[in-house]
Design an enzyme around this catalytic site. Structure first.
Site, PDB file in Angstrom:
ATOM      1  N   HIS A 269       0.832  -1.195   0.000  1.00 45.82           N
ATOM      2  CA  HIS A 269       0.000   0.000   0.000  1.00 45.82           C
ATOM      3  C   HIS A 269       0.873   1.253   0.000  1.00 45.82           C
ATOM      4  O   HIS A 269       1.032   1.906  -1.020  1.00 45.82           O
ATOM      5  CB  HIS A 269      -0.916  -0.063   1.223  1.00 45.82           C
ATOM      6  N   HIS A 308      -1.366   0.394 -12.173  1.00 50.03           N
ATOM      7  CA  HIS A 308      -2.252   0.651 -11.028  1.00 50.03           C
ATOM      8  C   HIS A 308      -3.482  -0.229 -11.172  1.00 50.03           C
ATOM      9  O   HIS A 308      -3.941  -0.457 -12.283  1.00 50.03           O
ATOM     10  CB  HIS A 308      -2.660   2.134 -11.019  1.00 50.03           C
ATOM     11  N   ASP A 364       3.433   7.103  -7.214  1.00 46.49           N
ATOM     12  CA  ASP A 364       4.689   6.815  -6.512  1.00 46.49           C
ATOM     13  C   ASP A 364       5.921   6.976  -7.383  1.00 46.49           C
ATOM     14  O   ASP A 364       7.039   6.905  -6.889  1.00 46.49           O
ATOM     15  CB  ASP A 364       4.653   5.383  -5.962  1.00 46.49           C
TER      16      ASP A 364
HETATM   17  C1  COA Z   1       0.022  -1.655  -9.038  1.00 47.87           C
HETATM   18  C2  COA Z   1      -0.063  -3.111  -9.489  1.00 47.87           C
HETATM   19  C3  COA Z   1       0.098  -4.022  -8.278  1.00 47.87           C
HETATM   20  C4  COA Z   1      -1.418  -3.342 -10.170  1.00 47.87           C
HETATM   21  O1  COA Z   1      -1.523  -4.656 -10.448  1.00 47.87           O
HETATM   22  P1  COA Z   1      -2.776  -5.322 -11.189  1.00 47.87           P
HETATM   23  O2  COA Z   1      -3.852  -4.339 -11.422  1.00 47.87           O
HETATM   24  O3  COA Z   1      -3.113  -6.525 -10.425  1.00 47.87           O
HETATM   25  O4  COA Z   1      -2.184  -5.622 -12.615  1.00 47.87           O
HETATM   26  P2  COA Z   1      -1.545  -6.981 -13.053  1.00 47.87           P
HETATM   27  O5  COA Z   1      -0.501  -7.403 -12.063  1.00 47.87           O
HETATM   28  O6  COA Z   1      -2.647  -7.913 -13.364  1.00 47.87           O
HETATM   29  O7  COA Z   1      -0.802  -6.562 -14.404  1.00 47.87           O
HETATM   30  C5  COA Z   1      -1.336  -6.695 -15.711  1.00 47.87           C
HETATM   31  C6  COA Z   1      -0.165  -6.984 -16.670  1.00 47.87           C
HETATM   32  O8  COA Z   1       0.767  -5.908 -16.638  1.00 47.87           O
HETATM   33  C7  COA Z   1       2.035  -6.332 -16.141  1.00 47.87           C
HETATM   34  N1  COA Z   1       2.500  -5.328 -15.182  1.00 47.87           N
HETATM   35  C8  COA Z   1       1.743  -4.653 -14.272  1.00 47.87           C
HETATM   36  N2  COA Z   1       2.490  -3.754 -13.612  1.00 47.87           N
HETATM   37  C9  COA Z   1       3.729  -3.868 -14.134  1.00 47.87           C
HETATM   38  C10 COA Z   1       4.932  -3.202 -13.852  1.00 47.87           C
HETATM   39  N3  COA Z   1       4.985  -2.242 -12.935  1.00 47.87           N
HETATM   40  N4  COA Z   1       6.036  -3.550 -14.556  1.00 47.87           N
HETATM   41  C11 COA Z   1       5.967  -4.525 -15.481  1.00 47.87           C
HETATM   42  N5  COA Z   1       4.851  -5.197 -15.804  1.00 47.87           N
HETATM   43  C12 COA Z   1       3.745  -4.864 -15.124  1.00 47.87           C
HETATM   44  C13 COA Z   1       1.759  -7.657 -15.443  1.00 47.87           C
HETATM   45  O9  COA Z   1       2.917  -8.471 -15.449  1.00 47.87           O
HETATM   46  C14 COA Z   1       0.641  -8.217 -16.302  1.00 47.87           C
HETATM   47  O10 COA Z   1       1.220  -8.687 -17.480  1.00 47.87           O
HETATM   48  P3  COA Z   1       0.647 -10.018 -18.191  1.00 47.87           P
HETATM   49  O11 COA Z   1      -0.730  -9.631 -18.665  1.00 47.87           O
HETATM   50  O12 COA Z   1       1.621 -10.307 -19.284  1.00 47.87           O
HETATM   51  O13 COA Z   1       0.623 -11.059 -17.112  1.00 47.87           O
HETATM   52  C15 COA Z   1       1.063  -3.399 -10.530  1.00 47.87           C
HETATM   53  O14 COA Z   1       0.906  -2.604 -11.664  1.00 47.87           O
HETATM   54  C16 COA Z   1       2.450  -3.220  -9.934  1.00 47.87           C
HETATM   55  O15 COA Z   1       2.974  -4.133  -9.281  1.00 47.87           O
HETATM   56  N6  COA Z   1       3.077  -2.016 -10.108  1.00 47.87           N
HETATM   57  C17 COA Z   1       4.358  -1.752  -9.520  1.00 47.87           C
HETATM   58  C18 COA Z   1       4.223  -1.399  -8.060  1.00 47.87           C
HETATM   59  C19 COA Z   1       3.641  -0.037  -7.831  1.00 47.87           C
HETATM   60  O16 COA Z   1       4.046   0.928  -8.440  1.00 47.87           O
HETATM   61  N7  COA Z   1       2.680   0.037  -6.907  1.00 47.87           N
HETATM   62  C20 COA Z   1       2.070   1.306  -6.515  1.00 47.87           C
HETATM   63  C21 COA Z   1       0.657   1.394  -6.903  1.00 47.87           C
HETATM   64  S1  COA Z   1       0.033   3.000  -6.475  1.00 47.87           S
END
Ligand code: COA
Length: 431
Positions: A269, A308, A364
């Site tokens: 978070h 996100h 972030d």
């Molecule tokens: C924020 C987050 C957890 C959202 O996750 P989510 O909505 O569950 O999205 P998913 O994990 O299902 O991602 C969808 C696709 O994009 C990819 N992806 C998502 N975020 C990515 C990232 N930051 N870098 C590389 N690939 C990413 C996933 O691997 C997935 O690929 P696929 O379809 O080939 O499997 C994710 O984007 C992430 O981990 N970001 C980095 C951490 C971050 O910045 N968090 C702060 C949020 S405010």
């Protein structure tokens, strides 16, 4: 197409059909409970770990359209608030639902400014922490402790009592956060200076040394103001859900907000900007960016600060923070990692891997760079999130306690364990 706002469900187990009302694009889970209900069947329920598709409340506080990259507080676009408002005015808006008149604003600012001091015993409590205590652990325990100083806070139906605690919490949060920061450095805690604005006073409590009066740089105070506005609320996220869930037991607001701080403490978070900073430090120079991006595309790396759960477009807060970077770096000098971040963003936004997955910079991506330039250690980043989020948590808490539809939060479970085992006493089991 018809105008009928209902859903017909056929239960293939029995062949029975049910008509369920659709309101605001949702059906009531309780209506599903009628499906298949009998003396020995509690009826259908919804299995939704992490509430990914379950609305827990009706809310008029914050609106997000993730596809379009829209964020509004009480209907006002975040861009306009960040540009032209102050954090305390935004806090008023979130709490009261509308912008203040001049009198309401002045009274609100006065009240908050004059509740910034905390009881000396709370100072002693903070001083009792180990030198290396995490500031979030200190913050959450001290906010929890505040409820013991104001035992009347549990009269949550009394509007005046509620108001008093809201003012106290918004006012004291920077004091507690700044003292947790000073504690780690072994420096004396600095008392609030009520001549200063909310963010100026925070800077004073963080950085003042022997000077009789701290003179904060207005550009830094303004940048903090913007960061505070951007972090003030974000509808039903994990920490807000924690505040609402704990608050639904009708506990006092200090205890409910403590639950929010605890949820924010978790790396999924509040900790992502720290992860961005670590990533940028690892990449080190602009030249290493293409190789890093290849690693992300091969699944060996993750581009932190991108993507996100809700925003499938540029996070509107990221655009504003990017601008705030320039103002801060004008004072502190440019963080050399900015170049790496900009190159990452440029390459990623053009690359098919990121475009196809709708991965854009989130809030972030740049905030860690600003916090580092302001000389905050990474452990303080989440405290800098918790301070402004307090107004959002409290606005959501107020909405909860006034909502006649809300009940104590008590989810269902699908039980997967054993049943009706015969207990064998240890005297026999351990023979
Ligand atoms: C924020 C987050 C957890 C959202 O996750 P989510 O909505 O569950 O999205 P998913 O994990 O299902 O991602 C969808 C696709 O994009 C990819 N992806 C998502 N975020 C990515 C990232 N930051 N870098 C590389 N690939 C990413 C996933 O691997 C997935 O690929 P696929 O379809 O080939 O499997 C994710 O984007 C992430 O981990 N970001 C980095 C951490 C971050 O910045 N968090 C702060 C949020 S405010």
């Amino acid at each position: 197409m018809t105008d009928k706002q209902t859903l017909t469900i056929r239960d293939n187990r029995s062949g029975e059909e049910y008509e369920v009302e659709i309101t605001d694009g949702s059906i009531r889970a309780a209506d599903l409970g009628k499906i298949g209900k009998s003396d020995d069947d509690p009826g259908l329920s919804v299995y939704d770990p992490g509430f990914t598709n379950t609305a827990s409340t009706r809310s008029a506080v914050t609106y997000i359209d993730g596809e379009k990259g829209i964020l509004e507080y009480r209907g006002y676009p975040i861009e306009q608030l960040a540009e032209s408002s102050t954090y305390l005015e935004v806090a008023y808006l979130l709490i009261h639902g509308e912008l203040p008149t001049k009198e309401q604003h002045d009274q609100w600012v006065h009240e908050i400014t004059f509740h910034t001091f905390v009881h000396e015993n709370l100072k002693s409590q903070l001083q009792g922490f180990r030198y290396d205590a995490h500031p979030m652990g200190m913050l959450l325990s001290s906010v929890g402790a505040l409820s013991t100083f104001y035992p009347e806070a549990n009269k949550i139906k009394d509007p005046q009592v509620r108001h008093d605690q809201i003012v106290r919490m918004i006012a004291k949060m920077p004091t507690l956060g700044a003292w947790a920061f000073r504690h780690a450095q072994g420096k004396p805690y600095v008392y609030p200076d009520n001549d200063l604005s909310y963010t100026e006073n925070f800077l004073s409590m963080l950085f003042r040394m022997s000077e009789p009066k701290y003179d904060p740089d207005p550009r830094l105070a303004k940048a903090l103001e913007v960061l505070f506005i951007l972090h003030a609320d974000h509808e039903q996220n994990a920490s807000t859900n924690a505040v609402r869930s704990v608050g639904s037991s009708q506990v006092d607001p200090y205890s409910a907000v403590t639950a929010g701080i605890a949820a924010l403490y978790g790396p999924l978070h509040g900790g992502a900007n720290e992860a961005v900073l670590k990533m940028l430090k690892r990449i080190k120079t602009k030249d290493n960016v293409p190789a890093f991006i290849e690693g992300v595309k091969n699944g060996e790396e993750r581009l932190m600060g991108f993507g996100h759960r809700v925003y499938k477009n540029y996070d509107p807060r990221a655009t504003i923070i990017k601008k705030a970077c320039d103002d801060v770096f004008e004072v502190t000098g440019v963080n050399p990692l900015l170049e790496v971040a900009q190159e990452l963003e440029k390459i990623a936004l053009e690359d098919e891997y990121f475009v196809k997955r709708k991965l854009y910079p989130n809030v972030d991506f740049y905030s860690g760079l600003i916090y580092e330039a302001l000389q905050f250690p990474p452990e303080m980043f989440t405290v800098l999130f918790a301070i402004p989020r307090t107004s959002g948590w409290l606005a959501q808490w107020l909405e909860l306690v006034d909502d006649p539809e809300q009940k104590i939060a008590r989810p269902k479970q699908i039980y997967t364990g054993a049943r009706q085992l015969d207990f064998v006493p240890s005297s026999e089991r351990w023979k």
